[in-house]
Design a protein around this motif. Structure first.
Motif, PDB file in Angstrom:
ATOM      1  N   GLU A 141     116.191  89.396 -58.653  1.00  0.00           N
ATOM      2  CA  GLU A 141     117.127  90.114 -60.262  1.00  0.00           C
ATOM      3  C   GLU A 141     118.880  89.005 -59.916  1.00  0.00           C
ATOM      4  O   GLU A 141     118.947  89.819 -60.962  1.00  0.00           O
ATOM      5  CB  GLU A 141     117.241  91.708 -59.868  1.00  0.00           C
ATOM      6  N   ILE A 142     119.287  89.035 -59.447  1.00  0.00           N
ATOM      7  CA  ILE A 142     120.201  87.920 -58.795  1.00  0.00           C
ATOM      8  C   ILE A 142     119.524  87.027 -58.413  1.00  0.00           C
ATOM      9  O   ILE A 142     118.990  86.496 -57.198  1.00  0.00           O
ATOM     10  CB  ILE A 142     120.614  88.529 -57.690  1.00  0.00           C
ATOM     11  N   VAL A 143     119.479  85.665 -59.046  1.00  0.00           N
ATOM     12  CA  VAL A 143     119.825  84.730 -58.521  1.00  0.00           C
ATOM     13  C   VAL A 143     120.414  83.705 -58.631  1.00  0.00           C
ATOM     14  O   VAL A 143     121.421  83.478 -59.957  1.00  0.00           O
ATOM     15  CB  VAL A 143     118.867  83.935 -59.741  1.00  0.00           C
ATOM     16  N   LEU A 144     121.096  82.917 -57.631  1.00  0.00           N
ATOM     17  CA  LEU A 144     121.805  82.285 -57.946  1.00  0.00           C
ATOM     18  C   LEU A 144     121.714  80.695 -57.874  1.00  0.00           C
ATOM     19  O   LEU A 144     120.843  80.187 -57.645  1.00  0.00           O
ATOM     20  CB  LEU A 144     122.541  82.392 -56.106  1.00  0.00           C
ATOM     21  N   ASN A 145     122.589  79.832 -58.783  1.00  0.00           N
ATOM     22  CA  ASN A 145     122.266  78.918 -59.376  1.00  0.00           C
ATOM     23  C   ASN A 145     123.523  77.786 -59.739  1.00  0.00           C
ATOM     24  O   ASN A 145     124.453  78.242 -58.193  1.00  0.00           O
ATOM     25  CB  ASN A 145     121.824  78.269 -60.465  1.00  0.00           C
ATOM     26  N   SER A 146     123.367  76.206 -59.720  1.00  0.00           N
ATOM     27  CA  SER A 146     124.718  75.333 -59.972  1.00  0.00           C
ATOM     28  C   SER A 146     125.909  75.652 -60.660  1.00  0.00           C
ATOM     29  O   SER A 146     127.522  75.570 -60.088  1.00  0.00           O
ATOM     30  CB  SER A 146     124.205  74.386 -60.413  1.00  0.00           C
ATOM     31  N   ASP A 147     125.935  76.969 -60.709  1.00  0.00           N
ATOM     32  CA  ASP A 147     126.830  77.627 -61.221  1.00  0.00           C
ATOM     33  C   ASP A 147     127.903  78.547 -61.024  1.00  0.00           C
ATOM     34  O   ASP A 147     128.974  78.794 -61.107  1.00  0.00           O
ATOM     35  CB  ASP A 147     127.010  78.648 -63.201  1.00  0.00           C
ATOM     36  N   ASP A 148     127.314  79.058 -59.141  1.00  0.00           N
ATOM     37  CA  ASP A 148     127.920  79.353 -58.783  1.00  0.00           C
ATOM     38  C   ASP A 148     128.743  78.484 -57.277  1.00  0.00           C
ATOM     39  O   ASP A 148     128.644  79.339 -56.585  1.00  0.00           O
ATOM     40  CB  ASP A 148     126.518  80.601 -58.070  1.00  0.00           C
ATOM     41  N   PHE A 149     127.826  76.740 -57.268  1.00  0.00           N
ATOM     42  CA  PHE A 149     128.768  76.325 -56.700  1.00  0.00           C
ATOM     43  C   PHE A 149     129.927  76.494 -56.305  1.00  0.00           C
ATOM     44  O   PHE A 149     130.685  76.989 -57.131  1.00  0.00           O
ATOM     45  CB  PHE A 149     128.717  74.742 -57.083  1.00  0.00           C
ATOM     46  N   CYS A 150     130.215  76.665 -55.245  1.00  0.00           N
ATOM     47  CA  CYS A 150     131.904  76.882 -53.564  1.00  0.00           C
ATOM     48  C   CYS A 150     132.129  75.743 -53.642  1.00  0.00           C
ATOM     49  O   CYS A 150     133.371  75.727 -53.257  1.00  0.00           O
ATOM     50  CB  CYS A 150     132.003  78.417 -53.848  1.00  0.00           C
ATOM     51  N   ASP A 151     131.054  74.946 -52.443  1.00  0.00           N
ATOM     52  CA  ASP A 151     131.827  74.636 -51.372  1.00  0.00           C
ATOM     53  C   ASP A 151     130.650  73.496 -50.873  1.00  0.00           C
ATOM     54  O   ASP A 151     129.497  74.011 -51.259  1.00  0.00           O
ATOM     55  CB  ASP A 151     132.145  74.828 -50.312  1.00  0.00           C
ATOM     56  N   VAL A 152     131.212  72.070 -50.684  1.00  0.00           N
ATOM     57  CA  VAL A 152     130.009  71.371 -50.022  1.00  0.00           C
ATOM     58  C   VAL A 152     130.918  71.048 -48.477  1.00  0.00           C
ATOM     59  O   VAL A 152     132.380  70.630 -48.484  1.00  0.00           O
ATOM     60  CB  VAL A 152     129.922  70.268 -50.824  1.00  0.00           C
ATOM     61  N   GLU A 153     129.991  70.838 -48.000  1.00  0.00           N
ATOM     62  CA  GLU A 153     130.707  69.979 -46.574  1.00  0.00           C
ATOM     63  C   GLU A 153     129.280  69.228 -45.902  1.00  0.00           C
ATOM     64  O   GLU A 153     127.650  69.373 -45.765  1.00  0.00           O
ATOM     65  CB  GLU A 153     130.831  71.268 -45.208  1.00  0.00           C
ATOM     66  N   PHE A 154     129.081  68.239 -45.073  1.00  0.00           N
ATOM     67  CA  PHE A 154     129.317  67.113 -44.935  1.00  0.00           C
ATOM     68  C   PHE A 154     129.104  66.946 -42.927  1.00  0.00           C
ATOM     69  O   PHE A 154     130.523  66.752 -42.781  1.00  0.00           O
ATOM     70  CB  PHE A 154     129.525  65.903 -45.703  1.00  0.00           C
ATOM     71  N   GLU A 155     128.221  67.320 -42.120  1.00  0.00           N
ATOM     72  CA  GLU A 155     128.334  66.888 -40.561  1.00  0.00           C
ATOM     73  C   GLU A 155     127.418  66.289 -40.241  1.00  0.00           C
ATOM     74  O   GLU A 155     126.565  66.207 -40.206  1.00  0.00           O
ATOM     75  CB  GLU A 155     128.133  68.627 -40.279  1.00  0.00           C
ATOM     76  N   ILE A 156     128.233  65.470 -39.668  1.00  0.00           N
ATOM     77  CA  ILE A 156     127.556  64.248 -38.450  1.00  0.00           C
ATOM     78  C   ILE A 156     127.350  65.099 -37.823  1.00  0.00           C
ATOM     79  O   ILE A 156     126.999  65.675 -36.618  1.00  0.00           O
ATOM     80  CB  ILE A 156     128.283  63.119 -38.100  1.00  0.00           C
ATOM     81  N   LYS A 157     125.318  65.238 -37.169  1.00  0.00           N
ATOM     82  CA  LYS A 157     124.869  66.091 -36.235  1.00  0.00           C
ATOM     83  C   LYS A 157     124.412  65.629 -35.112  1.00  0.00           C
ATOM     84  O   LYS A 157     124.595  65.647 -33.937  1.00  0.00           O
ATOM     85  CB  LYS A 157     123.627  66.028 -36.847  1.00  0.00           C
ATOM     86  N   GLU A 158     124.267  63.660 -35.546  1.00  0.00           N
ATOM     87  CA  GLU A 158     123.290  62.837 -34.271  1.00  0.00           C
ATOM     88  C   GLU A 158     123.095  61.463 -34.393  1.00  0.00           C
ATOM     89  O   GLU A 158     123.804  61.373 -35.495  1.00  0.00           O
ATOM     90  CB  GLU A 158     121.945  63.362 -33.570  1.00  0.00           C
ATOM     91  N   GLN A 159     123.696  60.763 -33.003  1.00  0.00           N
ATOM     92  CA  GLN A 159     123.682  59.508 -34.446  1.00  0.00           C
ATOM     93  C   GLN A 159     122.725  58.821 -32.745  1.00  0.00           C
ATOM     94  O   GLN A 159     122.404  59.010 -31.530  1.00  0.00           O
ATOM     95  CB  GLN A 159     125.094  58.599 -33.062  1.00  0.00           C
ATOM     96  N   VAL A 160     122.296  58.052 -33.145  1.00  0.00           N
ATOM     97  CA  VAL A 160     120.753  57.234 -32.683  1.00  0.00           C
ATOM     98  C   VAL A 160     121.034  55.783 -33.131  1.00  0.00           C
ATOM     99  O   VAL A 160     121.359  55.583 -33.689  1.00  0.00           O
ATOM    100  CB  VAL A 160     119.274  58.009 -33.792  1.00  0.00           C
ATOM    101  N   GLU A 161     120.804  55.099 -31.585  1.00  0.00           N
ATOM    102  CA  GLU A 161     120.778  54.051 -31.343  1.00  0.00           C
ATOM    103  C   GLU A 161     119.361  53.314 -32.023  1.00  0.00           C
ATOM    104  O   GLU A 161     118.323  53.780 -31.292  1.00  0.00           O
ATOM    105  CB  GLU A 161     121.031  53.640 -29.936  1.00  0.00           C
ATOM    106  N   LEU A 162     119.470  52.621 -32.851  1.00  0.00           N
ATOM    107  CA  LEU A 162     118.265  51.225 -33.931  1.00  0.00           C
ATOM    108  C   LEU A 162     117.821  50.952 -32.846  1.00  0.00           C
ATOM    109  O   LEU A 162     118.513  49.448 -31.604  1.00  0.00           O
ATOM    110  CB  LEU A 162     118.687  51.436 -35.321  1.00  0.00           C
ATOM    111  N   LYS A 163     116.215  50.618 -31.887  1.00  0.00           N
ATOM    112  CA  LYS A 163     116.357  49.912 -31.453  1.00  0.00           C
ATOM    113  C   LYS A 163     115.700  48.707 -31.919  1.00  0.00           C
ATOM    114  O   LYS A 163     114.941  48.635 -32.825  1.00  0.00           O
ATOM    115  CB  LYS A 163     114.901  50.211 -30.207  1.00  0.00           C
ATOM    116  N   SER A 164     115.830  47.157 -32.018  1.00  0.00           N
ATOM    117  CA  SER A 164     115.213  46.249 -32.494  1.00  0.00           C
ATOM    118  C   SER A 164     113.899  45.725 -32.380  1.00  0.00           C
ATOM    119  O   SER A 164     113.536  46.062 -31.450  1.00  0.00           O
ATOM    120  CB  SER A 164     115.839  44.551 -32.918  1.00  0.00           C
TER     121      SER A 164
END
Length: 60
Positions: free
Chosen positions: A37-60
């Motif tokens: 009965e209550i649906v949140l959508n893009s009109d209810d946008f409040c904030d965004v966060e970007f967090e680095i979770k893990e660093q991975v060394e790529l193997k060649s």
């Protein structure tokens, strides 16, 4: 290197609910949300966060 980046968006909707107390108001809102009965959508946008979770060394 490769990084895992987690993007978290926060949506907020404010409601005014008549109830006997805060707990009853929370239960009414929760029930309405769970019953879609209550649906949140893009009109209810409040904030965004970007967090680095893990660093991975790529193997060649």
């Amino acid at each position: 290197m490769e990084f895992e980046v987690q993007i978290t968006e926060t949506l907020v909707k404010k409601l005014f609910i008549k109830a006997e107390n805060k707990e009853v108001a929370r239960k009414i809102a929760k029930s309405a949300y769970e019953n879609c009965e209550i649906v949140l959508n893009s009109d209810d946008f409040c904030d965004v966060e970007f967090e680095i979770k893990e660093q991975v060394e790529l193997k060649s």
